[in-house]
Design a protein around this motif. Structure first.
Motif: not given
Length: 322
Positions: A105-120, A126-138
């Protein structure tokens, strides 16, 4: 040492300090900047026009429909919500094929919106947030995405978050991103009691001492949190790779305004000439990602909203760079 020599020494020290501070925040997003340079920046501007899926969230389009609409209207890139990517995969869609479709389509995916609670502060959360972040990044990586928004989710209502600890946690997220091939961007949330100002995010990013640390501002959130837009001048194009584009009215004030007041760029009072000149002069190919949560727009035709948003962004850029 005489007064003139003291002054020269003081200036030299300040100059060295500024160089070191700028390097700490900017130098290590080199990999991400190289990736961004592959995106088709609008001719003559250095900017990449991106459609954030939040803008059409109320239209309840499928992920594929959002992508096709972005391409049809003329955006260079998209910023989907991670939950939409997960849903696509859950329904049996191939993420590899989706990535190819995006490129076709001629597009790039420059970013994506997620809400992992990595900073609490809560270790278990926070551990669950990091797991969510890993899944999201994947899933973001599987479709060819480059970055993941990393807001202070879960640490917004209660003040007192130790920003040094926040830096340690953001560094852990950056290190996870190194493994996954995704750069997490520390997002400023103006309603947060902790990382509400650009200076808060800049401090945390600097203190990570990680080469890919970067911040993700939002025009509305900078206003909401009381940040001065002059602060954008202090960030290189590597340290500020994406900015969420929107505008806001003169009233209500920052203490009462909320997401529903977001309007198209140029339809409010945000100082876009100042903002865009700062970004342009900082030497990057900044991604301008249109992010609105305006329910009045959701009542309109989706194509009209997407097309109007792109036209409005191009108009404020043209005015700023004239």
């Amino acid at each position: 040492m005489n007064s003139k020599s003291e002054e020269l020494s003081r200036r030299a020290a300040l100059s060295r300090g500024a160089i070191l501070a700028g390097t700490a925040l900017a130098s290590g997003a080199t990999h991400a900047l190289a990736a961004t340079a592959e995106a088709p920046a609008a001719r003559g501007t250095g900017f990449i026009f991106c459609l954030n899926a939040a803008t059409l969230r109320g239209h309840k389009l499928t992920l594929v429909a959002e992508l096709e609409l972005a391409a049809k209207v003329g955006y260079n890139a998209v910023e989907p919500w991670v939950e939409s990517i997960h849903h696509y995969a859950k329904e049996g869609g191939s993420l590899k094929d989706l990535g190819k479709r995006i490129r076709d389509l001629g597009l790039t995916v420059e970013s994506a919106i997620g809400f992992p609670q990595f900073i609490v502060d809560d270790d278990a959360v926070r551990a669950k947030g990091m797991e969510q972040a890993k899944t999201d990044m994947d899933v973001v990586a599987q479709i060819g995405g480059k970055r993941l928004a990393a807001p202070p989710a879960g640490a917004t209502k209660e003040p007192g978050l130790d920003l040094h600890k926040a830096a340690e946690r953001y560094r852990a997220l950056l290190e996870l991103g190194d493994q996954m091939g995704i750069v997490p961007e520390l997002e400023v949330w103006g309603f947060s009691q902790n990382i509400r100002r650009l200076s808060d995010a800049m401090f945390v990013a600097l203190e990570t001492r990680h080469p890919k640390a970067c911040v993700l501002p939002d025009v509305f959130h900078l206003h909401k949190g009381g940040s001065d837009f002059n602060g954008l001048r202090l960030l290189s194009g590597e340290a500020l790779q994406v900015i969420h584009m929107n505008d806001y009215p003169a009233e209500p004030g920052p203490d009462k305004i909320d997401d529903s007041y977001r309007v198209f760029p140029g339809d409010g009072v945000a100082p876009f000439t100042q903002i865009l000149r700062a970004l342009h002069e900082n030497g990057g190919h900044t991604v301008l990602s249109l992010e609105l949560f305006n329910r009045d727009y959701w009542k309109q035709d989706a194509e009209t909203v997407a097309r109007t948003g792109l036209e409005k962004m191009k108009a404020v850029v043209a005015k700023a760079l004239a």
